[in-house]
Design an enzyme around this catalytic site. Structure first.
Site, mmCIF file in Angstrom:
data_model
loop_
_atom_site.group_PDB
_atom_site.id
_atom_site.type_symbol
_atom_site.label_atom_id
_atom_site.label_comp_id
_atom_site.label_asym_id
_atom_site.label_seq_id
_atom_site.Cartn_x
_atom_site.Cartn_y
_atom_site.Cartn_z
ATOM 1 N N GLN A 1 -3.678 3.857 -1.074
ATOM 2 C CA GLN A 1 -3.542 3.264 0.264
ATOM 3 C C GLN A 1 -2.186 2.569 0.383
ATOM 4 O OE1 GLN A 1 -5.871 3.559 2.838
ATOM 5 N NE2 GLN A 1 -4.237 2.669 4.062
ATOM 6 N N ASP B 1 -3.233 13.499 0.619
ATOM 7 C CA ASP B 1 -2.476 12.963 1.759
ATOM 8 C C ASP B 1 -1.363 13.930 2.160
ATOM 9 O OD1 ASP B 1 -3.282 10.617 2.930
ATOM 10 O OD2 ASP B 1 -2.329 9.308 1.446
ATOM 11 N N LYS C 1 -13.009 5.138 4.373
ATOM 12 C CA LYS C 1 -12.842 6.436 3.705
ATOM 13 C C LYS C 1 -13.952 6.642 2.679
ATOM 14 C CE LYS C 1 -7.913 6.376 4.588
ATOM 15 N NZ LYS C 1 -6.595 5.911 4.196
#
Ligand code: NAD
Length: 297
Positions: free
Chosen positions: A96, A119, A52
């Site tokens: 994460q 997200d 990412k």
């Protein structure tokens, strides 16, 4: 003739369009910023986060990476999120998952400022999505929608069957395909580990999405003729390779291909799209927070 859905190519097109959006932001003196937070020493999580960060660098997003010792108290993670919420250079925050057992993952999601929740898992953003007023579409389901759109695969009126009801893939994808919108309007069935006669339900699908985390369990017997098969699964299985494993999807590709008109490979299908849609949400987040009109692909 079955056609492969090329996620690498579609993701590259999206990144190219996003580069234009980033130029628009830069012209207004804004560099979009994405903070990734890793509280884990799991090698797969480390790989995901570093990919990412690399993606950010490639398109001109300012990547900020924070690592927290997995044995540190949960408060250290919550304090880090508070700091990132307050940092004007950070437009998107991604923690994460999974976090260690002593950290409450629901509190983590609630702690992220919803406007920075790229997200799309904060309860406010989940609620907006369900209500048909989404702000940030979760990256993997959004990536699936973009793949279908890129290959002109109609969702309107289609029977879409999703195998998997997780909060990150199955449920949000079901909600997106259900929306009264051109990229929705499907009739959606969500299957899971307690579903009766999974095979028949899958065989009935015009669009079959596999997101169960079960290596290669969907084969030709479960695919209707002419269906589109989207394989979200990424599973590590033991193999005689340098690393000692290989990545396979939830679909037995060679078998399912005998029935499908369109199919995503693993790797090179949904995976690159998830990464591209995170960049998309970050650019969108920067536009929203800095009040700059950014055109999104
Ligand atoms: P999860 O474990 O949270 O959920 C799996 C779901 O599948 C559950 O709802 C369960 O009920 C269902 N399921 C399990 N076994 C089943 C069976 N035999 N029959 C029917 N349903 C069954 O998983 P997740 O986080 O949604 O991830 C699913 C898969 O997708 C994993 O392989 C994961 O690695 C992968 N994934 C890929 C991406 C990507 O970018 N391509 C992103 C997220 C997840």
């Amino acid at each position: 003739m079955t056609e492969d859905i090329d996620g690498n190519a579609v993701a590259a097109d999206i990144r190219e369009s996003l580069a234009e959006g980033i130029e628009t932001l830069e012209a207004e003196g804004v560099t979009p910023g994405l903070a990734t937070v890793l509280m884990s020493d799991d090698p797969a999580s480390e790989t995901y986060v570093s990919m990412k960060q690399r993606d950010c660098e490639e398109v001109g997003i300012n990547g900020i990476h924070v690592e927290i010792d997995p044995d540190a108290p949960a408060e250290e993670l919550y304090d880090t999120i508070d700091d990132l919420n307050a940092d004007p250079e950070v437009h998107g925050i991604l923690v994460q998952m999974p976090v260690p057992d002593h950290v409450d993952d629901r509190q983590v999601l609630r702690s992220i400022d919803p406007i920075k929740d790229v997200d799309g898992f904060h309860p406010e953003n989940v609620g907006r999505l369900v209500a048909g007023n989404d702000r940030y579409r979760p990256c993997t389901p959004h990536g699936v929608q973009k793949l279908l759109e890129a290959y002109d695969i109609e969702t309107e009126g289609a029977d879409a069957v999703i195998v998997g009801r997780s909060n990150i893939v199955g449920k949000p994808l079901a909600n997106l395909l259900l929306q009264k919108a051109p990229d929705g309007n499907a009739t959606v069935t969500v299957c899971h580990s307690r579903t009766d006669d999974l095979e028949a339900k899958c065989r009935n699908a015009d669009i079959l999405v596999a997101a169960a985390g079960m290596p290669e369990f969907i084969d030709a017997e479960m695919v209707g003729e002419g269906a589109t098969v989207i394989d979200v699964g990424i599973n590590r299985v033991d193999a005689d390779t340098e690393k000692g494993y290989e990545l396979v999807g939830d679909v037995d590709y060679d078998s399912a291909k005998q029935q499908a008109d369109y199919i995503t490979p693993v790797p090179g299908g949904v995976g690159p799209m998830t990464r591209a849609m995170l960049l998309y949400n970050t650019v969108k987040a920067a536009g929203l927070q800095e009040d700059v009109d950014v055109e999104l692909p």
